[in-house]
Design a protein around this motif. Structure first.
Motif, PDB file in Angstrom:
ATOM      1  N   GLY A   1      12.927  -3.271  23.714  1.00  0.00           N
ATOM      2  CA  GLY A   1      11.770  -2.985  22.884  1.00  0.00           C
ATOM      3  C   GLY A   1      11.719  -3.723  21.567  1.00  0.00           C
ATOM      4  O   GLY A   1      10.799  -3.508  20.772  1.00  0.00           O
ATOM      5  N   ARG A   2      12.669  -4.614  21.308  1.00  0.00           N
ATOM      6  CA  ARG A   2      12.664  -5.311  20.023  1.00  0.00           C
ATOM      7  C   ARG A   2      11.468  -6.253  19.885  1.00  0.00           C
ATOM      8  O   ARG A   2      10.949  -6.440  18.781  1.00  0.00           O
ATOM      9  CB  ARG A   2      13.964  -6.091  19.830  1.00  0.00           C
ATOM     10  N   CYS A   3      11.002  -6.824  21.001  1.00  0.00           N
ATOM     11  CA  CYS A   3       9.807  -7.673  20.924  1.00  0.00           C
ATOM     12  C   CYS A   3       8.598  -6.856  20.478  1.00  0.00           C
ATOM     13  O   CYS A   3       7.715  -7.355  19.766  1.00  0.00           O
ATOM     14  CB  CYS A   3       9.540  -8.355  22.264  1.00  0.00           C
ATOM     15  N   ILE A   4       8.556  -5.591  20.889  1.00  0.00           N
ATOM     16  CA  ILE A   4       7.469  -4.700  20.466  1.00  0.00           C
ATOM     17  C   ILE A   4       7.587  -4.419  18.973  1.00  0.00           C
ATOM     18  O   ILE A   4       6.597  -4.449  18.231  1.00  0.00           O
ATOM     19  CB  ILE A   4       7.510  -3.382  21.263  1.00  0.00           C
ATOM     20  N   ASP A   5       8.806  -4.148  18.530  1.00  0.00           N
ATOM     21  CA  ASP A   5       9.049  -3.832  17.121  1.00  0.00           C
ATOM     22  C   ASP A   5       8.599  -4.951  16.190  1.00  0.00           C
ATOM     23  O   ASP A   5       7.891  -4.706  15.200  1.00  0.00           O
ATOM     24  CB  ASP A   5      10.546  -3.590  16.880  1.00  0.00           C
ATOM     25  N   VAL A   6       9.035  -6.186  16.475  1.00  0.00           N
ATOM     26  CA  VAL A   6       8.883  -7.262  15.486  1.00  0.00           C
ATOM     27  C   VAL A   6       7.545  -7.985  15.575  1.00  0.00           C
ATOM     28  O   VAL A   6       7.260  -8.850  14.743  1.00  0.00           O
ATOM     29  CB  VAL A   6      10.019  -8.303  15.602  1.00  0.00           C
ATOM     30  N   CYS A   7       6.718  -7.639  16.558  1.00  0.00           N
ATOM     31  CA  CYS A   7       5.436  -8.342  16.703  1.00  0.00           C
ATOM     32  C   CYS A   7       4.376  -7.713  15.816  1.00  0.00           C
ATOM     33  O   CYS A   7       3.947  -6.579  16.037  1.00  0.00           O
ATOM     34  CB  CYS A   7       4.981  -8.310  18.164  1.00  0.00           C
ATOM     35  N   SER A   8       3.943  -8.450  14.823  1.00  0.00           N
ATOM     36  CA  SER A   8       2.937  -7.934  13.890  1.00  0.00           C
ATOM     37  C   SER A   8       1.559  -7.851  14.529  1.00  0.00           C
ATOM     38  O   SER A   8       0.682  -7.137  14.028  1.00  0.00           O
ATOM     39  CB  SER A   8       2.875  -8.825  12.645  1.00  0.00           C
ATOM     40  N   GLU A   9       1.355  -8.556  15.637  1.00  0.00           N
ATOM     41  CA  GLU A   9       0.055  -8.572  16.311  1.00  0.00           C
ATOM     42  C   GLU A   9      -0.025  -7.561  17.455  1.00  0.00           C
ATOM     43  O   GLU A   9      -1.023  -7.515  18.179  1.00  0.00           O
ATOM     44  CB  GLU A   9      -0.224  -9.979  16.855  1.00  0.00           C
ATOM     45  N   ASN A  10       1.030  -6.772  17.651  1.00  0.00           N
ATOM     46  CA  ASN A  10       1.065  -5.759  18.713  1.00  0.00           C
ATOM     47  C   ASN A  10       0.765  -6.353  20.086  1.00  0.00           C
ATOM     48  O   ASN A  10       0.019  -5.781  20.882  1.00  0.00           O
ATOM     49  CB  ASN A  10       0.084  -4.624  18.411  1.00  0.00           C
ATOM     50  N   VAL A  11       1.391  -7.491  20.349  1.00  0.00           N
ATOM     51  CA  VAL A  11       1.189  -8.170  21.630  1.00  0.00           C
ATOM     52  C   VAL A  11       1.853  -7.402  22.768  1.00  0.00           C
ATOM     53  O   VAL A  11       1.315  -7.317  23.871  1.00  0.00           O
ATOM     54  CB  VAL A  11       1.737  -9.611  21.555  1.00  0.00           C
ATOM     55  N   PHE A  12       3.036  -6.835  22.497  1.00  0.00           N
ATOM     56  CA  PHE A  12       3.860  -6.240  23.551  1.00  0.00           C
ATOM     57  C   PHE A  12       3.745  -4.717  23.567  1.00  0.00           C
ATOM     58  O   PHE A  12       3.524  -4.078  22.533  1.00  0.00           O
ATOM     59  CB  PHE A  12       5.331  -6.624  23.359  1.00  0.00           C
ATOM     60  N   SER A  13       3.963  -4.147  24.740  1.00  0.00           N
ATOM     61  CA  SER A  13       3.995  -2.694  24.883  1.00  0.00           C
ATOM     62  C   SER A  13       4.727  -2.335  26.166  1.00  0.00           C
ATOM     63  O   SER A  13       4.822  -3.149  27.085  1.00  0.00           O
ATOM     64  CB  SER A  13       2.580  -2.115  24.911  1.00  0.00           C
ATOM     65  N   PHE A  14       5.253  -1.122  26.221  1.00  0.00           N
ATOM     66  CA  PHE A  14       5.847  -0.623  27.448  1.00  0.00           C
ATOM     67  C   PHE A  14       4.749  -0.161  28.405  1.00  0.00           C
ATOM     68  O   PHE A  14       3.761   0.438  27.984  1.00  0.00           O
ATOM     69  CB  PHE A  14       6.790   0.547  27.169  1.00  0.00           C
ATOM     70  N   THR A  15       4.936  -0.427  29.675  1.00  0.00           N
ATOM     71  CA  THR A  15       3.989   0.022  30.690  1.00  0.00           C
ATOM     72  C   THR A  15       4.749   0.106  32.018  1.00  0.00           C
ATOM     73  O   THR A  15       5.966   0.239  32.025  1.00  0.00           O
ATOM     74  CB  THR A  15       2.784  -0.917  30.769  1.00  0.00           C
ATOM     75  N   HIS A  16       4.040   0.021  33.127  1.00  0.00           N
ATOM     76  CA  HIS A  16       4.679   0.039  34.440  1.00  0.00           C
ATOM     77  C   HIS A  16       4.330  -1.247  35.194  1.00  0.00           C
ATOM     78  O   HIS A  16       3.387  -1.962  34.835  1.00  0.00           O
ATOM     79  CB  HIS A  16       4.260   1.272  35.244  1.00  0.00           C
TER      80      HIS A  16
END
Length: 302
Positions: free
Chosen positions: A265-280
């Motif tokens: 989840g670190r990519c989610i944390d550090v992305c200021s543009e909220n590009v990443f998220s957890f899903t299925h």
């Protein structure tokens, strides 16, 4: 020290706040400490919630959990485990097949904080990438562990497994284990960035195979909003998994499907543009930039 090394995640902190930009890192540390607390509660305080170690345990005297790699080594060594160990191994395999096998590496493994600290120091010192063995090396180490187990009739990897050594050391006294932990830290800091977990550890290789078709995935759902800051690459322990999802062409899935992904989840944390998220793994939808992009505040008017 490079400017980039100092600024990783700063935009995310400015937009989300420090806690928001470290949310999953904090949750991972809480998870790792929580698992450790369950194990130490018995030997240290007499509260026997969990008996055993990460190799094999019994929770509340009822729920068996067995490291499936230990179970597999036992089988090839010619030792048929008891039914409780078989059930425990099946439970663990089912859990990580659902969650993503290498979730173990980032959310449970006690070596992970050591390698994370080494990577942080590596970036702070702006050191070169260093020696990078092929990622397939850990698969060869895994195969070698199974072969040695079969030849010797022992659970061979557990003799030198840093995860087991550190866990037992925390419970019963560190002894020589400190040297093993220090060696891994120095190896990742000075010789090979993400060297141990990313290239050598057979436990990570095994769990990557277990979770290759897992349901829980990270998605670059809002990849159209990416501003190419590269912060996600800087913090990802397996940075090669990002590009196919983030830089894919129209029609390419935004899901990170590579089994090497640790779901940290670190990519989610550090992305200021909220590009990443957890899903299925069945959610391959893409969002428009306007759905997620929030303009940064103008420092002149703030």
């Amino acid at each position: 020290m490079s400017k980039e090394a100092l600024l990783v995640g700063q935009e995310a902190i400015a937009r989300k706040g420090w806690i928001g930009a470290h949310r999953f890192l904090l949750l991972r540390r809480a998870s790792q400490l929580g698992f450790l607390a369950l194990f130490v509660a018995g030997p240290w305080f007499g509260l026997w919630i969990v008996e055993g170690t990460l190799a094999g345990s019994l929770t509340l005297g009822t729920l068996p959990l067995t490291d499936p790699l230990v179970f597999l080594q036992s089988l090839v060594a010619g030792h048929w485990p008891e039914m409780t160990a078989i059930i425990g191994a099946l439970i663990v395999v089912a859990a990580y097949a659902l969650l993503g096998g290498r979730t173990y590496c980032s959310w449970v493994c006690p070596i992970n904080p050591v390698t994370d600290a080494a990577n942080w120091l590596h970036r702070r010192l702006n050191l070169p990438k260093g020696w990078q063995p092929k990622r397939s090396t850990r698969l060869w180490v895994l195969a070698a562990a199974l072969i040695v187990s079969a030849i010797t009739g022992t659970i061979a990897w557990e003799v030198v497994n840093p995860v087991t050594m550190l866990h037992r050391g925390i419970l019963f006294g560190m002894g020589f284990t400190w040297a093993m932990v220090l060696a891994i830290f120095l190896f990742d800091t000075l010789m090979a960035r993400h060297g141990w977990c990313g290239h050598l550890c057979p436990v990570g290789a095994f769990y990557g195979l277990v979770g290759s078709k897992s349901v829980v995935r990270v998605s670059a759902k809002a990849r159209a909003a990416c501003d190419d800051c590269m912060d996600c690459y800087a913090v990802c322990p397996e940075m090669h998994v990002i590009s196919p999802a983030l830089k894919g062409k129209d029609g390419d899935t935004p899901l990170i499907l590579a089994p090497d992904c640790t779901n940290c989840g670190r990519c989610i944390d550090v992305c200021s543009e909220n590009v990443f998220s957890f899903t299925h793994r069945f959610d391959d939808t893409l969002a428009e930039p306007s759905d997620h992009h929030t303009p940064a505040p103008d420092p002149q008017t703030a």
